[in-house]
Scaffold this motif. Structure first.
Motif, PDB file in Angstrom:
ATOM      1  N   ALA A 179      -9.551   4.690   3.200  1.00 24.59           N
ATOM      2  CA  ALA A 179      -8.480   5.651   3.005  1.00 24.59           C
ATOM      3  C   ALA A 179      -7.211   4.966   2.587  1.00 24.59           C
ATOM      4  O   ALA A 179      -6.506   5.401   1.674  1.00 24.59           O
ATOM      5  CB  ALA A 179      -8.260   6.453   4.311  1.00 24.59           C
ATOM      6  N   ARG A 180      -6.942   3.810   3.258  1.00 26.43           N
ATOM      7  CA  ARG A 180      -5.729   3.075   2.894  1.00 26.43           C
ATOM      8  C   ARG A 180      -5.779   2.594   1.476  1.00 26.43           C
ATOM      9  O   ARG A 180      -4.798   2.688   0.748  1.00 26.43           O
ATOM     10  CB  ARG A 180      -5.592   1.851   3.850  1.00 26.43           C
ATOM     11  CG  ARG A 180      -4.141   1.408   3.948  1.00 26.43           C
ATOM     12  CD  ARG A 180      -3.965   0.364   5.072  1.00 26.43           C
ATOM     13  NE  ARG A 180      -4.860  -0.741   4.979  1.00 26.43           N
ATOM     14  CZ  ARG A 180      -5.683  -1.128   5.938  1.00 26.43           C
ATOM     15  NH1 ARG A 180      -5.717  -0.463   7.112  1.00 26.43           N
ATOM     16  NH2 ARG A 180      -6.469  -2.179   5.789  1.00 26.43           N
ATOM     17  N   CYS A 181      -6.908   2.129   1.079  1.00 20.61           N
ATOM     18  CA  CYS A 181      -7.055   1.656  -0.297  1.00 20.61           C
ATOM     19  C   CYS A 181      -6.824   2.778  -1.294  1.00 20.61           C
ATOM     20  O   CYS A 181      -6.106   2.618  -2.281  1.00 20.61           O
ATOM     21  CB  CYS A 181      -8.469   1.107  -0.511  1.00 20.61           C
ATOM     22  SG  CYS A 181      -8.698  -0.500   0.189  1.00 20.61           S
ATOM     23  N   VAL A 182      -7.445   3.939  -0.994  1.00 17.55           N
ATOM     24  CA  VAL A 182      -7.320   5.048  -1.925  1.00 17.55           C
ATOM     25  C   VAL A 182      -5.878   5.484  -2.033  1.00 17.55           C
ATOM     26  O   VAL A 182      -5.384   5.750  -3.124  1.00 17.55           O
ATOM     27  CB  VAL A 182      -8.226   6.210  -1.466  1.00 17.55           C
ATOM     28  CG1 VAL A 182      -7.954   7.482  -2.266  1.00 17.55           C
ATOM     29  CG2 VAL A 182      -9.679   5.814  -1.614  1.00 17.55           C
ATOM     30  N   GLN A 183      -5.205   5.486  -0.912  1.00 16.60           N
ATOM     31  CA  GLN A 183      -3.802   5.899  -0.924  1.00 16.60           C
ATOM     32  C   GLN A 183      -2.962   4.973  -1.751  1.00 16.60           C
ATOM     33  O   GLN A 183      -2.159   5.374  -2.557  1.00 16.60           O
ATOM     34  CB  GLN A 183      -3.280   5.944   0.536  1.00 16.60           C
ATOM     35  CG  GLN A 183      -1.929   6.554   0.623  1.00 16.60           C
ATOM     36  CD  GLN A 183      -1.141   5.908   1.780  1.00 16.60           C
ATOM     37  OE1 GLN A 183      -1.724   5.332   2.715  1.00 16.60           O
ATOM     38  NE2 GLN A 183       0.181   6.049   1.746  1.00 16.60           N
ATOM     39  N   LYS A 184      -3.177   3.644  -1.546  1.00 17.17           N
ATOM     40  CA  LYS A 184      -2.365   2.676  -2.271  1.00 17.17           C
ATOM     41  C   LYS A 184      -2.663   2.727  -3.748  1.00 17.17           C
ATOM     42  O   LYS A 184      -1.771   2.605  -4.576  1.00 17.17           O
ATOM     43  CB  LYS A 184      -2.649   1.258  -1.719  1.00 17.17           C
ATOM     44  CG  LYS A 184      -2.014   1.076  -0.353  1.00 17.17           C
ATOM     45  CD  LYS A 184      -1.553  -0.356  -0.193  1.00 17.17           C
ATOM     46  CE  LYS A 184      -0.888  -0.420   1.191  1.00 17.17           C
ATOM     47  NZ  LYS A 184      -1.162  -1.675   1.859  1.00 17.17           N
ATOM     48  N   LEU A 185      -3.937   2.910  -4.091  1.00 19.74           N
ATOM     49  CA  LEU A 185      -4.292   3.013  -5.498  1.00 19.74           C
ATOM     50  C   LEU A 185      -3.663   4.236  -6.136  1.00 19.74           C
ATOM     51  O   LEU A 185      -3.194   4.194  -7.273  1.00 19.74           O
ATOM     52  CB  LEU A 185      -5.801   3.085  -5.662  1.00 19.74           C
ATOM     53  CG  LEU A 185      -6.549   1.755  -5.729  1.00 19.74           C
ATOM     54  CD1 LEU A 185      -8.024   2.008  -5.778  1.00 19.74           C
ATOM     55  CD2 LEU A 185      -6.085   0.942  -6.918  1.00 19.74           C
ATOM     56  N   ALA A 186      -3.673   5.336  -5.376  1.00 21.09           N
ATOM     57  CA  ALA A 186      -3.072   6.542  -5.924  1.00 21.09           C
ATOM     58  C   ALA A 186      -1.598   6.365  -6.165  1.00 21.09           C
ATOM     59  O   ALA A 186      -1.051   6.909  -7.110  1.00 21.09           O
ATOM     60  CB  ALA A 186      -3.318   7.690  -4.942  1.00 21.09           C
TER      61      ALA A 186
END
Lengths: 250, 80, 234
Positions: free
Chosen positions: A188-195
């Motif tokens: 989730a953290r990765c997806v958020q940062k990528l977004a």
């Protein structure tokens, strides 16, 4: 004593007549025969002389012909020898040239083989280095490198131009490749940062590929952002090959 | 037989006698010389002997002359 | 014992006013034999000589060579005379071998006729070779003082030619006759053999002397170029 003049006169006439008779019947025919034989002999001798002269001339001609033949043969033999010599030297030269070329070629192929072998060895060494690096990495705590590598990925993405970031964001389905599986929170953290970095990003998938050793990569159908040790190793390997090729050419 | 006959016969005898002596000596000399020549040069024997015969005949002629004179005296004596 | 004179010849028969003696008849026989024999032998002469032709050619060739050597001239004009003299004398001298035949050369008239022919031939050939003037001038060789001597020699040598032949043949015939009358059969055979030799030699000498005389007549410079011994003895 008395000389009988009639007898004297008759005997004188007799002897004169006898001279005429013998000249008529003995000397003239015999001398004629001798002269005829002499003439015939002279004729024969002349004929023989002529024949001898002709034979000598013929012999001389034949000898001249033979000499001419011999000279011709000598000339031809000399010419043949010269041509053979020229051909031989030409063949020798060609053979030497060919041998030189082949030797060079062989040398080159050997060098190539050596190069190839060296390259293979280097590749193997790189793979080995990657394996060793991953083995070493496993001793670190899990996620130790993940954050750092993710940060590097983000930085990379941020350095890309805006159009490419947009294209990347629209490139669905985008896969996030990691060497080890991430837990849900990390995902989730990765997806958020990528977004944050890529506005308009669709929900990415998560894929595991241990070959990466360490790092994060974005795999889209059309675009690819590589950010892993594997990529670094590949780059270095490519640079090494480039060097080798440049060295060969040099 | 008068004295002319006697003198004629004597003359004929002497003519033959004297006329035979000189040719005999001459022929002896000729034959000796020919033998000498043949001994020196055997290869010339043919020529030498031919010449010898001719020479002997020539010498013989001298004796023949005497014989003719003797026969003339005996058979055709112009004085008898 | 009365021996017939060898100096006389018998008259056999007469034709008109001409008395024919025995030597003349013998000569006619010899002439006939020689002519017919020569005609028979020389009928077919070829380039390839038979045995007889080779013999004939040998005789003729030897005679011609003798003439060439003795006279130093081409033998063609002289060959018939010289050759006939030699052949006739040879046959005549040897004709005494036939019984009852007396050689014609044993008669002085025959020898005189032969010497006369040689004398005439010498003059004829000398004049023909040198011309009359040249032949007369040749008597003055080597000096004009010798001209009478040369002239006398011309006759004396012909005379000696005659007497030599006559004496030799006649004496042989006479000797054989004497020995035959004294000793009889077979004894004169050696004398006859000697007479054959003498006859052949005399024939040769007569021919050789004829050659010498004619040769000296046709050569201007030297009256007697060959066989000086012949000249001395004549």
């Amino acid at each position: 004593m008395r000389i009988d003049w009639w007898t004297l006169a008759l005997q004188a006439i007799n002897v004169v007549i006898l001279v005429w008779l013998l000249a008529r019947f003995l000397f003239r025919p015999v001398m004629g025969a001798i002269a005829a034989r002499q003439t015939a002999t002279d004729q024969l001798l002349a004929d023989a002389e002529t024949a001898k002269t002709a034979a000598l001339k013929l012999e001389a001609d034949l000898k001249a012909q033979t000499d001419a033949f011999a000279a011709d043969g000598d000339a031809r033999r000399t010419a043949l020898l010269a041509s053979i010599e020229a051909e031989r030297s030409r063949l020798l030269d060609a053979a030497r040239t060919e041998t030189d070329a082949k030797a060079k070629l062989a040398l080159a192929s050997v060098e190539d083989a050596q190069k190839g072998m060296a390259t293979q060895l280097e590749e193997k060494a790189a793979v080995l280095a990657g394996q060793m690096a991953s083995a070493l990495l496993h001793r670190l705590p899990a996620g130790g490198t993940t954050d750092m590598m993710f940060a590097a990925l983000l930085e990379r993405i941020e350095r890309l131009p805006v159009e490419e970031r947009r294209a990347l964001a629209g490139d669905t389905p985008l896969a996030i490749v990691t060497p080890a599986a991430l837990d849900g929170e990390a995902q989730a953290r990765c997806v958020q940062k990528l977004a944050e970095a890529l506005p308009g990003l669709a929900a990415p998938n998560f894929t595991v590929d241990p070959a990466l050793i360490a790092g994060f990569e974005l795999h889209g159908p059309h675009m690819l952002v590589r950010n892993s040790w594997r990529a670094d190793l590949d780059t270095q390997l490519a640079a090494l090959k480039e060097d080798d090729h440049a060295g060969l050419r040099g | 037989m008068n004295w002319i006959h006697i003198v004629s016969i004597l003359g004929a005898a002497f003519a033959i006698a004297i006329g035979a002596i000189a040719p005999a000596l001459a022929q002896g000399k000729a034959v000796a010389a020919a033998m000498d020549a043949i001994a020196r040069q055997p290869e010339a024997a043919n020529t030498v002997s031919r010449t010898l015969f001719v020479g002997l005949a020539m010498i013989e002629t001298m004796a023949i002359y005497c014989l003719v004179i003797a026969l003339l005296l005996l058979f055709a004596n112009p004085f008898a | 014992m009365k021996i017939a004179s060898p100096l006389e010849s018998h008259i056999l028969f007469t034709i008109g006013p001409v008395p024919i003696s025995q030597p003349v008849v013998t000569t006619w026989g010899i002439m006939a034999v020689l002519t017919i024999g020569c005609w028979f032998l020389t009928r077919r002469l070829g380039l390839r000589p038979t045995r007889t032709q080779a013999a004939l050619e040998l005789v003729v060739d030897v005679t011609a060579r003798q003439i060439r050597e003795t006279m130093e001239a081409e033998p063609q004009p002289y060959l018939p005379l010289i050759g006939t003299l030699f052949i006739f004398l040879l046959v005549a001298n040897w004709s005494s071998l036939l019984p009852g035949v007396e050689p014609p050369t044993a008669a002085l008239e025959t020898d005189a006729a032969l010497a006369l022919i040689v004398f005439g031939a010498t003059l004829w050939f000398g004049v023909r070779a040198l011309g009359a003037r040249g032949y007369l001038r040749s008597f003055a060789q080597p000096s004009i003082l010798l001209a009478p001597l040369n002239l006398v020699e011309l006759f004396t040598r012909s005379f000696s030619l005659m007497v030599r032949l006559f004496g030799n043949v006649m004496s042989g015939v006479f000797m054989i006759g004497v020995v035959l009358s004294l000793a009889g059969l077979l004894v004169p055979i050696p004398l006859m053999a000697l007479e054959m030799l003498t006859g052949a030699v005399q024939a040769y000498i007569f021919g050789a002397l004829a050659m010498v005389f004619i040769g000296s007549a046709i050569s201007e410079t030297n009256p007697s170029p060959k066989a000086p011994n012949h000249e001395v003895s004549s």
